[in-house]
Design a protein around this motif. Sequence first.
Motif: not given
Length: 399
Positions: A253-262, A209-215
């Motif tokens: 350095g972190g990353a951004n992600a999409i969370y399929h949790v709704l 459910r955790v999908q990376f968007s920017r790494v």
Amino acid sequence: MSTTTPGINVGYLVGHNDVRRAVLGMAARSPNAAELARMQQLVAVAMGQGAFGLSTGLLYLPGTYSTVEEVIALSQTAADSGGIYTSHLRKEGIGLLEGVAEALEIGRRAKIPVVLTHHKAVGQQMWGKSALTLAMVDSARQAGTDVMVDQYPYTATHTGIGVLVPSWAMAGGDAEFRRRLANAALKDSIVRGIVFNILNDRGGGDLARVQFSRVSWDKSLEGKTLKDWAARRNLAPTPENGAALVLEAMLNGGANAIYHVLDEGDVRRIMTAPFTMIASDGRLSRPGDGHPHPRAYGTFPRVLGEYVRQQQLLPLETAIHKMTQMPARRLGLTDRGVLREGAVADVVIFDATTVKDQATFTEPHQYPLGIETVVVNGTVAVDGGKATGVRAGRVITRR
């Protein structure tokens, strides 16, 4: 700002996290009287420059270290200039009801109009709880607090991967975070906190459910999930292995992600509330760059195509009102968001029988269909479905 010519109209809110960082850095404590006065001064200056109000992200650093009293004091400063208060709640999963209650208390005590921004119920344990949060909002409105909601029409959220890390672990900044990880006992507590969030909050109980968007440090992970990354490392998709990968991402350095949790039921319920506006919560995206949440391309046409035409959840005129006049009025703009002589010509011409989003979670870089013409401040910016290249936007300030 007045020297820039953006393609779209832009207006600004005062960012509480920026104000707090400027005065307190990443300190996990309340301001003293002098520091709070400095923070209020920064808010007042920004309001005087035309900001529309105060924005908080109480889930995020360093705003998460603030108390409700601090936020009320700053909100009162914004209210003195006729501003609004808009909040990404302190909690949207477990603790959602308390997060809503806090925002309503801020509105009541600061006597300031409120927006619960991109309202949602995160995680399966909270699915269905929008019935309660909307009732809370309705009750507060009846009691005299001017509160509204905005929402994007998707069952996934988007934010930094650090949202899975307990906030106490990052107090003081990156150096302090690394120092804590070097302490075996503290690292164990951090890992347990991440595991809890994977199971109960943004992790949705499943690494898929955790999908990376920017790494930035590994572009090949963009569009892939935490489960995919675990498989690449020959790791079982357990919360513990997911936590180890989250820590690795943070140290890189972190990353951004999409969370399929709704839950779709919550999306539909929130959308139909009479005080809900439509907003993308999206950032500007360049075609082909990263793997953004599809809301960056598809929010408004998705409502018009999916929820108006296909599901018939909303009448067309209601959906348009939620996208135009409602948000304009929330910002105090009476000459935008309406079609009438003398109003600013910000106009979108679309085909109600064909308009639809095309951006998906697997292929996000896709423009919508059915939008023929866009007029910005009286100038045609999109003609025949194609951008003209004319930049006719303005920086709009509070009156």
